[in-house]
Write a protein that holds these residues in place. Structure first.
Motif, PDB file in Angstrom:
ATOM      1  N   TRP A 124       0.819  -1.216   0.000  1.00 11.46           N
ATOM      2  CA  TRP A 124       0.000   0.000   0.000  1.00 11.46           C
ATOM      3  C   TRP A 124       0.850   1.262   0.000  1.00 11.46           C
ATOM      4  O   TRP A 124       0.470   2.275  -0.589  1.00 11.46           O
ATOM      5  CB  TRP A 124      -0.916  -0.018   1.226  1.00 11.46           C
ATOM      6  CG  TRP A 124      -1.851   1.148   1.307  1.00 11.46           C
ATOM      7  CD1 TRP A 124      -1.698   2.283   2.046  1.00 11.46           C
ATOM      8  CD2 TRP A 124      -3.091   1.312   0.618  1.00 11.46           C
ATOM      9  NE1 TRP A 124      -2.748   3.141   1.867  1.00 11.46           N
ATOM     10  CE2 TRP A 124      -3.632   2.568   0.979  1.00 11.46           C
ATOM     11  CE3 TRP A 124      -3.799   0.504  -0.285  1.00 11.46           C
ATOM     12  CZ2 TRP A 124      -4.840   3.026   0.474  1.00 11.46           C
ATOM     13  CZ3 TRP A 124      -5.006   0.981  -0.781  1.00 11.46           C
ATOM     14  CH2 TRP A 124      -5.509   2.223  -0.397  1.00 11.46           C
ATOM     15  N   GLU A 125       2.007   1.229   0.634  1.00 10.70           N
ATOM     16  CA  GLU A 125       2.742   2.462   0.909  1.00 10.70           C
ATOM     17  C   GLU A 125       3.981   2.688   0.046  1.00 10.70           C
ATOM     18  O   GLU A 125       4.490   3.800  -0.013  1.00 10.70           O
ATOM     19  CB  GLU A 125       3.142   2.493   2.388  1.00 10.70           C
ATOM     20  CG  GLU A 125       1.936   2.494   3.321  1.00 10.70           C
ATOM     21  CD  GLU A 125       2.319   2.710   4.766  1.00 10.70           C
ATOM     22  OE1 GLU A 125       3.202   3.550   5.029  1.00 10.70           O
ATOM     23  OE2 GLU A 125       1.752   2.023   5.630  1.00 10.70           O
ATOM     24  N   THR A 126       4.485   1.637  -0.605  1.00  8.97           N
ATOM     25  CA  THR A 126       5.718   1.841  -1.373  1.00  8.97           C
ATOM     26  C   THR A 126       5.468   2.793  -2.541  1.00  8.97           C
ATOM     27  O   THR A 126       4.375   2.824  -3.123  1.00  8.97           O
ATOM     28  CB  THR A 126       6.275   0.509  -1.881  1.00  8.97           C
ATOM     29  OG1 THR A 126       7.665   0.666  -2.202  1.00  8.97           O
ATOM     30  CG2 THR A 126       5.536  -0.002  -3.104  1.00  8.97           C
ATOM     31  N   LYS A 127       6.469   3.572  -2.861  1.00 10.18           N
ATOM     32  CA  LYS A 127       6.416   4.468  -4.021  1.00 10.18           C
ATOM     33  C   LYS A 127       7.210   3.819  -5.152  1.00 10.18           C
ATOM     34  O   LYS A 127       8.283   3.271  -4.939  1.00 10.18           O
ATOM     35  CB  LYS A 127       7.000   5.842  -3.670  1.00 10.18           C
ATOM     36  CG  LYS A 127       6.142   6.631  -2.686  1.00 10.18           C
ATOM     37  CD  LYS A 127       6.761   7.985  -2.400  1.00 10.18           C
ATOM     38  CE  LYS A 127       5.811   8.864  -1.584  1.00 10.18           C
ATOM     39  NZ  LYS A 127       5.464   8.262  -0.288  1.00 10.18           N
ATOM     40  N   ILE A 128       6.665   3.922  -6.353  1.00  8.10           N
ATOM     41  CA  ILE A 128       7.306   3.308  -7.518  1.00  8.10           C
ATOM     42  C   ILE A 128       8.104   4.358  -8.270  1.00  8.10           C
ATOM     43  O   ILE A 128       7.627   5.474  -8.509  1.00  8.10           O
ATOM     44  CB  ILE A 128       6.258   2.663  -8.440  1.00  8.10           C
ATOM     45  CG1 ILE A 128       5.556   1.518  -7.721  1.00  8.10           C
ATOM     46  CG2 ILE A 128       6.900   2.146  -9.716  1.00  8.10           C
ATOM     47  CD1 ILE A 128       4.566   0.766  -8.581  1.00  8.10           C
ATOM     48  N   ASP A 129       9.318   3.986  -8.643  1.00 11.20           N
ATOM     49  CA  ASP A 129      10.155   4.880  -9.443  1.00 11.20           C
ATOM     50  C   ASP A 129       9.609   4.992 -10.867  1.00 11.20           C
ATOM     51  O   ASP A 129       8.807   4.151 -11.307  1.00 11.20           O
ATOM     52  CB  ASP A 129      11.586   4.340  -9.494  1.00 11.20           C
ATOM     53  CG  ASP A 129      12.367   4.651  -8.230  1.00 11.20           C
ATOM     54  OD1 ASP A 129      12.000   5.600  -7.514  1.00 11.20           O
ATOM     55  OD2 ASP A 129      13.347   3.936  -7.952  1.00 11.20           O
ATOM     56  N   PRO A 130      10.046   6.005 -11.615  1.00 16.75           N
ATOM     57  CA  PRO A 130       9.629   6.118 -13.015  1.00 16.75           C
ATOM     58  C   PRO A 130      10.125   4.916 -13.827  1.00 16.75           C
ATOM     59  O   PRO A 130      11.074   4.223 -13.431  1.00 16.75           O
ATOM     60  CB  PRO A 130      10.310   7.406 -13.488  1.00 16.75           C
ATOM     61  CG  PRO A 130      10.717   8.130 -12.253  1.00 16.75           C
ATOM     62  CD  PRO A 130      10.940   7.095 -11.205  1.00 16.75           C
ATOM     63  N   PRO A 131       9.511   4.664 -14.965  1.00 23.03           N
ATOM     64  CA  PRO A 131       9.998   3.566 -15.813  1.00 23.03           C
ATOM     65  C   PRO A 131      11.339   3.927 -16.447  1.00 23.03           C
ATOM     66  O   PRO A 131      11.672   5.106 -16.613  1.00 23.03           O
ATOM     67  CB  PRO A 131       8.905   3.448 -16.881  1.00 23.03           C
ATOM     68  CG  PRO A 131       8.296   4.815 -16.946  1.00 23.03           C
ATOM     69  CD  PRO A 131       8.357   5.355 -15.547  1.00 23.03           C
ATOM     70  N   PHE A 132      12.096   2.912 -16.774  1.00 22.42           N
ATOM     71  CA  PHE A 132      13.304   3.101 -17.574  1.00 22.42           C
ATOM     72  C   PHE A 132      12.869   3.171 -19.043  1.00 22.42           C
ATOM     73  O   PHE A 132      12.037   2.374 -19.485  1.00 22.42           O
ATOM     74  CB  PHE A 132      14.279   1.944 -17.376  1.00 22.42           C
ATOM     75  CG  PHE A 132      14.724   1.776 -15.956  1.00 22.42           C
ATOM     76  CD1 PHE A 132      15.730   2.571 -15.414  1.00 22.42           C
ATOM     77  CD2 PHE A 132      14.128   0.818 -15.143  1.00 22.42           C
ATOM     78  CE1 PHE A 132      16.137   2.420 -14.098  1.00 22.42           C
ATOM     79  CE2 PHE A 132      14.534   0.660 -13.827  1.00 22.42           C
ATOM     80  CZ  PHE A 132      15.534   1.459 -13.305  1.00 22.42           C
ATOM     81  N   ILE A 133      13.432   4.115 -19.771  1.00 20.83           N
ATOM     82  CA  ILE A 133      13.022   4.260 -21.171  1.00 20.83           C
ATOM     83  C   ILE A 133      14.244   4.292 -22.084  1.00 20.83           C
ATOM     84  O   ILE A 133      15.318   4.781 -21.712  1.00 20.83           O
ATOM     85  CB  ILE A 133      12.154   5.514 -21.391  1.00 20.83           C
ATOM     86  CG1 ILE A 133      12.945   6.805 -21.155  1.00 20.83           C
ATOM     87  CG2 ILE A 133      10.928   5.487 -20.505  1.00 20.83           C
ATOM     88  CD1 ILE A 133      12.162   8.055 -21.565  1.00 20.83           C
ATOM     89  N   ASN A 134      14.050   3.749 -23.272  1.00 18.04           N
ATOM     90  CA  ASN A 134      15.057   3.811 -24.325  1.00 18.04           C
ATOM     91  C   ASN A 134      14.360   4.307 -25.595  1.00 18.04           C
ATOM     92  O   ASN A 134      13.286   3.806 -25.954  1.00 18.04           O
ATOM     93  CB  ASN A 134      15.677   2.428 -24.558  1.00 18.04           C
ATOM     94  CG  ASN A 134      16.793   2.482 -25.575  1.00 18.04           C
ATOM     95  OD1 ASN A 134      17.649   3.356 -25.536  1.00 18.04           O
ATOM     96  ND2 ASN A 134      16.780   1.536 -26.505  1.00 18.04           N
ATOM     97  N   VAL A 135      14.943   5.305 -26.247  1.00 10.46           N
ATOM     98  CA  VAL A 135      14.315   5.921 -27.416  1.00 10.46           C
ATOM     99  C   VAL A 135      15.276   5.828 -28.603  1.00 10.46           C
ATOM    100  O   VAL A 135      16.441   6.227 -28.511  1.00 10.46           O
ATOM    101  CB  VAL A 135      13.963   7.403 -27.145  1.00 10.46           C
ATOM    102  CG1 VAL A 135      13.307   8.032 -28.373  1.00 10.46           C
ATOM    103  CG2 VAL A 135      13.035   7.523 -25.934  1.00 10.46           C
ATOM    104  N   THR A 136      14.763   5.313 -29.717  1.00  7.36           N
ATOM    105  CA  THR A 136      15.552   5.251 -30.946  1.00  7.36           C
ATOM    106  C   THR A 136      14.714   5.804 -32.106  1.00  7.36           C
ATOM    107  O   THR A 136      13.476   5.729 -32.085  1.00  7.36           O
ATOM    108  CB  THR A 136      15.987   3.811 -31.268  1.00  7.36           C
ATOM    109  OG1 THR A 136      14.829   2.959 -31.311  1.00  7.36           O
ATOM    110  CG2 THR A 136      16.953   3.295 -30.212  1.00  7.36           C
ATOM    111  N   GLN A 137      15.405   6.339 -33.098  1.00 11.55           N
ATOM    112  CA  GLN A 137      14.751   6.897 -34.282  1.00 11.55           C
ATOM    113  C   GLN A 137      14.722   5.815 -35.358  1.00 11.55           C
ATOM    114  O   GLN A 137      15.762   5.252 -35.721  1.00 11.55           O
ATOM    115  CB  GLN A 137      15.503   8.143 -34.749  1.00 11.55           C
ATOM    116  CG  GLN A 137      14.876   8.842 -35.937  1.00 11.55           C
ATOM    117  CD  GLN A 137      15.430   8.316 -37.241  1.00 11.55           C
ATOM    118  OE1 GLN A 137      16.613   8.043 -37.367  1.00 11.55           O
ATOM    119  NE2 GLN A 137      14.561   8.176 -38.234  1.00 11.55           N
TER     120      GLN A 137
END
Length: 231
Positions: A124-137
């Motif tokens: 209930w109380e844990t906070k989740i970090d942002p997702p890891f992202i990889n961006v390619t063209q």
């Protein structure tokens, strides 16, 4: 009564009151603000020193228990420490259960009483970090690959376990370019591979993402920007 005598009477009453209200050392040494902080199920117990001036020789002792248990358990690595935190991640690994922690102080041969946390439920109380992202063209589009953060525990095959194993997670993807005043949301859903199309050539784009937990109604912070220049 003359003003001088009134003033002396005030001082006399003041010091008597101070003596009466002075707390015993074992009370004023009690740790303050004992609480859990949790991120991705890394569950850390934090506290602050008591109201009494704590010396450099002050040490702290930590115990924990699961809700419903009668016996407190000693945390060996946090028994007689000088830090103001203790890692109880492994001791609170049943993330849907409720736990308590407590801390006491010892200084100059005097032991304080225990200060206990409120009930703590990691799920209930844990906070989740942002997702890891990889961006390619790719061919005039941007291909965004997303990964939720991992838990601190491993499965039976000793592999990392994603936070997706315990929550329904929704990815939100935002794009920013020089012509936009703010981030524009271009995707919201459960897919971990997202293609962003219809982009302007010779323009720089930055992508950020966040995780949303529908059941709990809360979002992670946004990830760091990943920027690409379109050809």
């Amino acid at each position: 009564m003359t003003p001088k005598l009134c003033f002396l009477g005030f001082l006399h009453g003041f010091f008597l009151t101070g003596v009466v209200e002075a707390q015993p050392a074992h009370v004023s040494l009690k740790p303050q603000r004992v609480h859990f902080q949790s991120r991705n199920f890394h569950n850390i117990l934090h506290w602050q020193p008591g109201r009494a001036w704590a010396s450099n020789s002050s040490v702290y002792f930590v115990q924990y228990k699961m809700y419903g248990q009668t016996q407190w358990r000693k945390k060996e690595d946090c028994w007689g420490i000088q830090e103001f935190l203790c890692d109880l991640t492994n001791e609170t690994s049943e993330v849907q259960e409720a736990y308590y922690g407590r801390v006491k102080t010892a200084s100059a041969g005097i032991h304080s009483g225990w200060t206990m946390t409120q009930r703590f439920i990691p799920w209930w109380e844990t906070k989740i970090d942002p997702p890891f992202i990889n961006v390619t063209q790719v061919n005039g589009s941007l291909l965004v690959i997303l990964h939720a953060p991992n838990m601190p525990y491993r499965n039976q095959k000793r592999k990392n376990v994603s936070m997706e194993s315990y929550y329904e997670l929704v990815y939100r993807v935002f794009i920013i370019n020089n012509s936009l005043e703010k981030a524009q949301k271009v995707y919201e859903g459960a897919h971990r591979v997202v293609e962003i199309e219809a982009l302007t050539p010779h323009t720089g784009y930055c992508v950020v993402a966040e995780l949303y937990q529908p059941l709990l109604g809360r979002s992670s912070q946004k990830s760091e920007e990943r920027c690409v220049e379109m050809p």
